[in-house]
Design an enzyme around this catalytic site. Structure first.
Site, short mmCIF file in Angstrom:
data_model
loop_
_atom_site.label_atom_id
_atom_site.label_comp_id
_atom_site.label_asym_id
_atom_site.label_seq_id
_atom_site.Cartn_x
_atom_site.Cartn_y
_atom_site.Cartn_z
CD GLU A 12 6.84 36.30 -2.83
OE1 GLU A 12 7.63 36.12 -1.95
OE2 GLU A 12 7.36 37.51 -3.33
CG ASN A 98 3.95 41.18 -2.32
OD1 ASN A 98 3.46 40.23 -2.78
ND2 ASN A 98 5.06 41.47 -2.89
CG ASP A 193 9.59 38.64 -6.35
OD1 ASP A 193 9.37 38.46 -4.93
OD2 ASP A 193 8.83 38.59 -7.09
#
Length: 281
Positions: A12, A98, A193
């Site tokens: 990520e 996140n 995402d």
């Protein structure tokens, strides 16, 4: 093109750092920070003490801000050190950070989510250059992919669990208003995402469960698809001297795929935008 042998459980937060000539990204579940040097394709990595969702370069100090389980950290690599930087208000146990982006004024916009990804206890935060942190929007189950338009007028943010991407008006003082549903993913697309803008104003979104990244036009219509040999695509970043190379992260956790968790390079056919840094000018 697959750029390295090692696979991420949950890759990520890719970030181009021009001063280093390198792409940085995290493996959230394996608690690692990775660096790919574009000059020689060498890869380095560092073990992190907590699950960390993102790093953003600093312009007022060496190193990065990093979004960890317990809050915002100051991270340096030479020497390697992690120190507390800011706490998150109303951040319950069992949540983690996140995804994040900096804006042109040096603020960081960052989302949180429950580690179990199953309840709406997450929030969207603004981290000001003086270290003050405030809640900008809530609730979120899987806060994801903030992206800021090249002209700085609009901020986009996603709740992956809801399959929804929202558009906010971003004011110079850091306030948000005029929240609108901009896009709802169709079931066949997977779920939205990470995302980023290109220099022409196209918004690129990673398809978790959809094996691709897509470029959306200002009216939220798909203009271009790039298919990838992995299902769980998480985010992307433009990199290189001309910002015309796109690197795409993915996740191998929970799937039996040869290329799940790989770092990919694709040709986007368009140039990106230099990422902003955190801190006062």
């Amino acid at each position: 093109m697959i750029r390295r042998d090692r696979r991420d459980r949950l890759g990520e937060g890719p970030l181009w750092h021009a001063a280093d000539g390198a792409l940085y990204w995290v493996d959230i579940l394996d608690r690692r920070l990775n660096r790919l040097a574009l000059a020689d394709d060498s890869v380095d990595d560092w073990e992190l003490p907590e699950m960390t969702g993102w790093v953003v370069a600093r312009r007022d100090a060496p190193g990065f801000l990093a979004g960890a389980e317990s809050g915002v950290k100051a991270l340096t690599l030479e020497p390697f050190a992690i120190e507390p930087f800011a706490d998150l208000p109303d951040h319950p146990p069992g949540n983690r950070m996140n995804d994040a982006k900096a804006d042109a004024r040096g603020r960081v916009w960052a989302g949180t989510m429950p580690i179990t990804a199953d309840r709406p206890t997450g929030a969207f935060y603004r981290v000001d250059t003086d270290g003050a942190v405030s809640v900008a929007d809530r609730p979120y189950t899987i806060a994801n992919g903030p992206a800021i338009s090249p002209d700085g007028r609009w901020l986009f943010h996603t709740d992956t669990r809801r399959r929804e991407t929202y558009r906010f008006r971003l004011h110079e003082d850091g306030t948000l208003d005029d929240k609108r549903l901009w896009l709802r993913f169709e079931e066949a697309w997977g779920t939205p995402d990470g995302m980023t803008f290109d220099a022409e104003g196209g918004l690129w979104i990673a398809h978790w469960g959809g094996s691709r990244v897509s470029r959306f036009d200002p009216d939220a219509r798909i203009e271009r698809d790039i298919r990838l040999p992995a299902s769980q695509i998480t985010s992307m970043a433009f990199a290189g001297e001309r910002l015309d190379r796109m690197f795409v992260t993915s996740a191998g956790d929970g799937v039996d795929e040869p290329h799940g968790g790989a770092l990919f390079e694709v040709d986007p056919g368009v140039q990106g935008v230099e990422p902003h840094k955190f801190g006062k000018e």
